[in-house]
Design a protein around this motif. Structure first.
Motif, PDB file in Angstrom:
ATOM      1  N   ASP A  77      19.123 100.044 119.479  1.00 49.56           N
ATOM      2  CA  ASP A  77      18.211  99.529 118.464  1.00 49.56           C
ATOM      3  C   ASP A  77      17.835  98.076 118.713  1.00 49.56           C
ATOM      4  O   ASP A  77      17.332  97.396 117.827  1.00 49.56           O
ATOM      5  CB  ASP A  77      18.820  99.682 117.069  1.00 49.56           C
ATOM      6  N   THR A  78      18.074  97.600 119.920  1.00 51.55           N
ATOM      7  CA  THR A  78      17.644  96.271 120.318  1.00 51.55           C
ATOM      8  C   THR A  78      17.004  96.394 121.692  1.00 51.55           C
ATOM      9  O   THR A  78      17.349  97.305 122.452  1.00 51.55           O
ATOM     10  CB  THR A  78      18.834  95.287 120.375  1.00 51.55           C
ATOM     11  N   THR A 158      13.453 104.915 119.941  1.00 52.53           N
ATOM     12  CA  THR A 158      13.823 103.533 119.618  1.00 52.53           C
ATOM     13  C   THR A 158      13.684 103.278 118.126  1.00 52.53           C
ATOM     14  O   THR A 158      14.535 102.630 117.504  1.00 52.53           O
ATOM     15  CB  THR A 158      12.954 102.543 120.410  1.00 52.53           C
ATOM     16  N   ARG A 162      16.556 102.063 115.296  1.00 44.66           N
ATOM     17  CA  ARG A 162      16.339 100.890 114.445  1.00 44.66           C
ATOM     18  C   ARG A 162      16.362 101.249 112.968  1.00 44.66           C
ATOM     19  O   ARG A 162      16.689 100.418 112.120  1.00 44.66           O
ATOM     20  CB  ARG A 162      15.013 100.229 114.809  1.00 44.66           C
TER      21      ARG A 162
END
Length: 238
Positions: A77-78, A158, A162
């Motif tokens: 999530d980064t 993604t 997140r």
């Protein structure tokens, strides 16, 4: 044909997928940080891939060697700094009891302030035996980068991480991504030699201890080992 890396009938598959994964939020992740030390970096490296059985018959004059692909999917999530979320590495002429010559970084995060630290990191790795000659891994990745469907799938998975989606749903999206990668690999076996999954989360405490931790996962045909490196810095409080 689609790359079936999650074939449930495959005897070589090892699935480390929990029945229920924790839901993470950015606020919860930040509360995991201690007052004495701050997370400043995470690195995930392939330590070794040992092929115990390439499932290729040996009979004269054929030595029983196999052309293999190692395919890794890494989702967090980064932003995955400077590294692709899909890696394809080729290994021609692999025998039983051979170690694939690879020691690569597949995930890298660095932030001196620990503000954008990952809450989730998911790894899927598979070793696939090719029924045709080796393809150019670099060319495959370049073709993927230009594929609109590939870009859409990456954005989807993604966004799921997140938005604190559970691990099971994320793995399902990685399956769709693997099918697209299989189209570019060409004619491959329906049943890879081995497929493994591993998830790391801040909530589970995977970033709590600084240093290097080796994660070993064994299957019937292939043994995998990865190094998870966590770096922290002391905070100077006035």
């Amino acid at each position: 044909m689609a790359l079936q890396i999650f074939n449930p009938q495959s005897e070589s598959g090892v699935y480390q997928l929990p029945d229920s994964a924790p839901i993470l939020s950015p606020e919860h992740v930040q509360r995991r940080l201690t007052n004495s030390k701050q997370l400043s970096g995470i690195e995930l490296r392939i330590r070794s891939v040992f092929v115990k059985n390439n499932r290729t018959m040996k009979f004269w004059p054929f030595p029983g060697l196999a052309n293999l692909y190692l395919v890794c999917f890494i989702v967090s999530d980064t932003p995955n700094q400077s590294l692709w979320p899909v890696r394809v590495i080729t290994f021609p002429g692999v025998d039983d009891h051979d170690s694939l010559p690879t020691n690569e970084t597949i995930f890298y995060y660095a932030d001196e302030n620990g503000i954008n630290m990952p809450g989730q990191l998911h790894l899927v790795a598979t070793v696939v035996k090719s029924k045709k000659g080796m393809r150019n891994a670099g060319a495959i990745l370049e073709q993927l980068q230009q594929d609109v469907h590939y870009d859409n799938l990456l954005q989807k998975v993604t966004a799921m991480t997140r938005n604190a989606t559970t691990t099971g749903a994320i793995i399902e999206s990685i399956k769709d991504l693997s099918h697209l990668v299989g189209q570019y690999l060409g004619k491959v076996e329906d049943r890879p030699l081995a497929t493994i999954m591993k998830s790391f989360t801040a909530l589970a405490g995977d970033w709590d201890d600084a240093g290097t931790r080796t994660i070993s996962i064994s299957t019937a045909n292939v043994d995998f080992a990865f190094d998870l490196i966590v770096k922290k810095q002391d905070l100077l409080i006035a």
